[in-house]
Structure formats: C-alpha cells, structure tokens
Enzyme design. Structure first.
Site, PDB file in Angstrom:
ATOM      1  CG  HIS A 109     -26.174  -6.315 -40.797  1.00 54.80           C
ATOM      2  ND1 HIS A 109     -26.194  -7.226 -39.791  1.00 54.80           N
ATOM      3  CD2 HIS A 109     -27.266  -5.532 -40.619  1.00 54.80           C
ATOM      4  CE1 HIS A 109     -27.265  -7.038 -39.040  1.00 54.80           C
ATOM      5  NE2 HIS A 109     -27.935  -6.021 -39.515  1.00 54.80           N
ATOM      6  CG  ASP A 112     -22.826  -8.313 -40.059  1.00 53.76           C
ATOM      7  OD1 ASP A 112     -22.690  -7.312 -39.338  1.00 53.76           O
ATOM      8  OD2 ASP A 112     -23.930  -8.840 -40.310  1.00 53.76           O
ATOM      9  CD  GLU A 240     -35.412  -7.879 -37.832  1.00 56.69           C
ATOM     10  OE1 GLU A 240     -34.782  -8.345 -38.801  1.00 56.69           O
ATOM     11  OE2 GLU A 240     -34.940  -7.846 -36.681  1.00 56.69           O
ATOM     12  CD  GLU A 276     -34.930  -9.899 -33.405  1.00 62.97           C
ATOM     13  OE1 GLU A 276     -34.469  -9.688 -34.542  1.00 62.97           O
ATOM     14  OE2 GLU A 276     -34.384  -9.515 -32.363  1.00 62.97           O
ATOM     15  CG  HIS A 279     -37.456  -6.943 -32.728  1.00 65.93           C
ATOM     16  ND1 HIS A 279     -37.034  -6.640 -33.994  1.00 65.93           N
ATOM     17  CD2 HIS A 279     -36.329  -7.066 -31.977  1.00 65.93           C
ATOM     18  CE1 HIS A 279     -35.699  -6.571 -34.013  1.00 65.93           C
ATOM     19  NE2 HIS A 279     -35.266  -6.846 -32.803  1.00 65.93           N
ATOM     20  CG  ASP A 304     -34.397 -11.999 -37.427  1.00 59.00           C
ATOM     21  OD1 ASP A 304     -34.294 -12.696 -38.455  1.00 59.00           O
ATOM     22  OD2 ASP A 304     -33.817 -10.910 -37.281  1.00 59.00           O
ATOM     23  CG  ASP A 315     -33.595  -6.695 -29.258  1.00 57.02           C
ATOM     24  OD1 ASP A 315     -34.135  -7.807 -29.145  1.00 57.02           O
ATOM     25  OD2 ASP A 315     -33.145  -6.273 -30.323  1.00 57.02           O
ATOM     26  CG  ASP A 317     -30.917  -9.734 -29.942  1.00 57.42           C
ATOM     27  OD1 ASP A 317     -32.145  -9.746 -30.146  1.00 57.42           O
ATOM     28  OD2 ASP A 317     -30.147  -8.898 -30.456  1.00 57.42           O
ATOM     29  CG  ASP A 347     -31.186 -10.984 -34.856  1.00 56.83           C
ATOM     30  OD1 ASP A 347     -30.079 -10.811 -34.313  1.00 56.83           O
ATOM     31  OD2 ASP A 347     -31.812 -10.082 -35.425  1.00 56.83           O
TER      32      ASP A 347
HETATM   33  C1  XLS Z   1     -31.824  -5.608 -34.305  1.00 54.65           C
HETATM   34  C2  XLS Z   1     -32.289  -6.387 -35.440  1.00 54.65           C
HETATM   35  C3  XLS Z   1     -31.230  -6.668 -36.496  1.00 54.65           C
HETATM   36  C4  XLS Z   1     -31.868  -7.113 -37.768  1.00 54.65           C
HETATM   37  C5  XLS Z   1     -31.012  -6.992 -38.973  1.00 54.65           C
HETATM   38  O1  XLS Z   1     -32.451  -5.538 -33.262  1.00 54.65           O
HETATM   39  O2  XLS Z   1     -32.879  -7.554 -34.993  1.00 54.65           O
HETATM   40  O3  XLS Z   1     -30.327  -7.605 -36.013  1.00 54.65           O
HETATM   41  O4  XLS Z   1     -32.320  -8.425 -37.680  1.00 54.65           O
HETATM   42  O5  XLS Z   1     -30.590  -5.705 -39.199  1.00 54.65           O
HETATM   43 NI    NI Z   2     -33.459  -9.198 -36.138  1.00 54.76          NI
HETATM   44 NI    NI Z   3     -33.294  -7.644 -32.541  1.00 55.35          NI
END
Ligand code: XLS
Ligand code: NI
Ligand code: NI
Length: 445
Positions: A109, A112, A240, A276, A279, A304, A315, A317, A347
């Site tokens: 991003h 980042d 996404e 993802e 998600h 992702d 989430d 991750d 991700d």
């Molecule tokens: C958040 C998203 C984010 C996207 C990019 O849940 O996964 O990380 O991948 O903005």
């Molecule tokens: Ni993501």
């Molecule tokens: Ni995410």
C-alpha cells in the site's frame, strides 16, 4: 529468474542467508522441504505455479498490536525518529527478507512504503522518493511488483468510506491517493493494481443511501481505470472481496457479489478479482469455491493466501498451513489454468506471541511448503486417480440424447414434463462425497 540477495547498509537478518531447498527429510526450519523453485510439476516450474509475493504491510510494518495492547514484535528497521529514514530502513529490510526467501514478487500500500505527509503534495513526494529507491532495489535483486494499492481506510478521514463516503471532499482525497499509487505501480512495473474496499460499506441503513454509494464506487473505479490506462498501466485492476470487517455491510461481499457489480457497471473488461482465503471463509465459502466461481466467470485475477482460525469468525490473517484446504485449492488451480498474471500474496501475519525475527522466515517457509506439497498431491490426484472420470460420469446423462438436447436449448418445459411421465421415478444416484474426501486423504503423502 533467480533472485540476488540484496541488503542495505545494515543487515537486518544476520546469520540467515538465501533459504535453500533441502528436501522433505531436512529438519532445518530455515530450509524448504517441498518448494523446489525449478522443479517441474504439471508442465511448469513451481516458481511459475505460485508466483509468490510478500505483503509489505504485515511483514515489515506490523508489530503485533491488537485491540488489547501494543505491538510485541521488535522490528529493528522501525527504530529511529525520522519517518522517511524509517521508510528507507524498511525498504532495505523488505528487499533483504524477500531476496533471502527467494520469492519473486511483493505487494504494498502507498502508506506501507512511504509516510503520509501533512499535505497531498507532500504525501505524493514522499512516495515518489521511496519509489525511486524501490526501483533500484528491484533492479539489483530481480524482485518484481505483483501489485500496488492505496490505503484509503486507515486515516480517520475515511471513517465513513473512501469512494462511498457521503462527503465528496473525502472522496477527492481517496482519488489523490489512488492516482499517486497508480503512478507508483506503473513506475515500478506492477502487473496488477488492487482495490480492497476497506471502509466501502455501511453500518446502518438508517443513515445510508446505498444505491448512491455503490454508484459512486463504480464511477470512482471507472475514473481510476481511465487514469491508469492514460498513464500506461497495462496490467489488471483487481477487486478484493471481503464480507465484513471493518463495516457491517461491505459492498464487495464475496466473489459472486463482485462479479455482479463488475458486469452491471461494465467494468469486467479491465477488472478481475483478488481472492483471499480468510475473506472467503468469513463469507461462509471455501477458498476453492471462490476461486472456481471467479474462474467460471472469466474473472479470476490473483490470490491473497492466508487462513482464518477455524474456531472463530474473524480476519485473523494466519499463515496458511492447512494442507487439506491447500490441496482443494490446488485441485481447482490446476484445472482452471493457473494464476496467469496473478500471484499468491502472503496476506498473513505471524501471531502476536511469535516474537523472534526468524519466526517471520519460518512462517513464510511453512506456507510456501504447504502449497508446494499441495501442488504435488493435487497433480497426483489428477494424473493417477479416477477423480476426473468420476466427476464427468456424474453428469453423463447430459452428454447425449435428450439431456444433451436440453443443454442445447432444444427441449421445452412441456417436453420435459412428458419425459418425466414416460420415464417414471428416477433411481437415486449417490454423490459419493465420502469417496472424494477419502481420495484426498489417500494422496496426502
Ligand atoms: C484486508 C485486506 C487487505 C488487502 C489490501 O483485510 O486483505 O490487506 O489485501 O488492501
Ligand atoms: Ni488481502
Ligand atoms: Ni484480509
């Protein structure tokens, strides 16, 4: 292309060199057991099957903070006072880590990579400075940009959304960020550009004109697309989907919702979908289901890779380590023709209590190996078992005769009813779910 290890002035992971492939018998946590980049499986190298990418935000920015406490993970490149100096250190650490891991891509991003300034031009300038440095790092290492994106959800101004904000003034700031992030992506040769609709959604319908907000989102994306094409972006725009968090009702709920949205607004020629796992599971789907849905619509873009906690609905991750799920994913990936210009972006973040620097390596190695192993297993299932034949057989009644004629649109409802009367009650045909499940277990070796 092989990756060259690239360090900055300071080495942030001393004692760790380029991660080697040592094979399944190795017990070295800092070696690949299954991912052998040059090994050919199903006609392609593992490197090309996966096109792995490192997520700048989790791996180099996140220190493990949660709603109950601050970060626990001391990342040495985040130490120091001046935000631009920290950004340069972070870039050094990022390219050192990615090149030592030997992964071909990264994703970021805007925020980042470079700190937000006090004004729009200052933020743009900060990003441009870092982009020039990143360009040199890419050249020295051979690492490429899978996708860029803009963080239009973190700053408090976006609390009511970015492109869907009821205040036009806020929307203009999102546009400024997306414009600069698109320019950065083009400058770095990014193959894709991602929109995750962070706060594009709402909490209560009582104060929300939903159709108007979604129309604004579509208009915003059209304008972003037009600008991207104007400045020479040839890659794919990706949406996404995510069903919840941060808003209660996220507009990009899941793959099906996004397909409908893209087609409705005529965006489906330029946009595809970045899926993802965590998600998908929050939306009540499997990763494999979402990938198949996107591929069937011709809108599969990129992945992702991560996983949620199977016992809580958030989430989280986590690094993907569930081999069974990975095999289901790879069974679909191999049949839909692979990633194309997409990739597999991690991700994912190490758990808050994983506080050693080498945990970051171990986490990525573990996920990479899980997917590499899953690829080989899925390929074995497709090549050696009668998995595909069984699936085909299930639909055999549509391969000829009246079933085929129906598929071709030649049989009306009245004739169907006549056939039902003539043929009488159908006999029950087992779906054999447990057979399919046991087949996967049999090949997990
Ligand atoms: C958040 C998203 C984010 C996207 C990019 O849940 O996964 O990380 O991948 O903005
Ligand atoms: Ni993501
Ligand atoms: Ni995410």
């Amino acid at each position: 292309m092989p990756i060259t290890v690239t360090t900055g002035e300071k080495e942030y992971f001393p004692g760790i060199g380029q991660i080697p492939f040592e094979g399944p018998d190795s017990d070295n946590p800092l070696a690949f057991k299954f991912y052998d980049a040059d090994r050919i499986v199903a006609g392609k190298t593992m490197r090309d099957h996966f096109r792995f990418a490192i997520a700048y935000w989790h791996t180099f920015c996140n220190t493990g903070d949660d709603p109950f406490g601050p970060g626990t993970q001391p990342l040495p490149w985040l130490e120091g006072g001046d935000p631009m100096q920290i950004a340069r250190q972070k870039l050094d650490a990022a390219f050192e880590f990615i090149s030592k891991l030997g992964v071909p891509f990264y994703c970021f991003h805007d925020r980042d990579m470079a700190p937000e300034g006090k004004t729009v031009p200052e933020s743009e300038k900060n990003l441009q400075v870092l982009v020039e440095l990143a360009k040199a790092k890419q050249k020295a290492s051979g690492i490429k940009l899978l996708w860029g994106t803009a963080n239009v959800f973190g700053n408090p101004r976006y609390m009511n959304g970015a492109a869907t904000n009821p205040d036009f003034h806020v929307l203009t700031h999102a546009a400024a960020q997306v414009k600069a992030a698109l320019e950065a992506t083009v400058a770095l040769g990014g193959e894709n550009y991602v929109f995750w609709g962070g706060r594009e959604g709402y909490f209560t319908l009582l104060n929300t004109q939903m159709k108007r907000e979604i129309d604004h989102l579509a208009m915003f994306l059209q304008k972003a697309r037009d600008y991207g094409r104007k400045i020479g972006f040839k890659g794919t725009f990706l949406i996404e989907p995510k069903p919840m968090e941060p808003t209660k009702h996220q507009y990009d709920y899941d793959v099906s919702t996004v397909i409908g949205f893209l087609r409705h607004y005529g965006l489906d020629r330029d946009f595809k979908i970045n899926i993802e796992n965590n998600h998908a599971t929050l939306a009540g789907h499997t990763f494999a289901h979402e990938v198949q849905t996107a591929a069937d619509a011709g809108l599969f873009g990129s992945l992702d890779v991560n996983q949620g906690d199977p016992y809580n609905g958030w989430d989280t991750d986590e690094f993907l380590h569930n081999l069974y799920d990975a095999v289901e994913l790879m069974l679909v990936m191999l049949r839909v023709g692979g990633l194309g210009h997409g990739g597999m972006n991690f991700d994912a973040k190490t758990r808050r209590c994983s506080t050693d620097l080498d945990d970051i390596f171990i986490a990525h190695i573990s996920s990479i190996d899980t997917l590499a192993r899953a690829l080989v297993i899925a390929d074995d299932i497709l090549q050696k078992s009668n998995f595909l034949a069984k699936r085909r057989e299930r639909y055999a009644s549509f391969d000829s005769g009246k079933g085929l004629a129906f598929e071709q649109g030649k049989v009306g409802l009245d004739e169907l009813a006549e056939l039902a009367a003539e043929w009488g009650e159908p006999k029950l045909i087992s779906a054999k779910q447990e057979w399919y499940e046991s087949l996967i277990n049999q090949y997990l070796r």
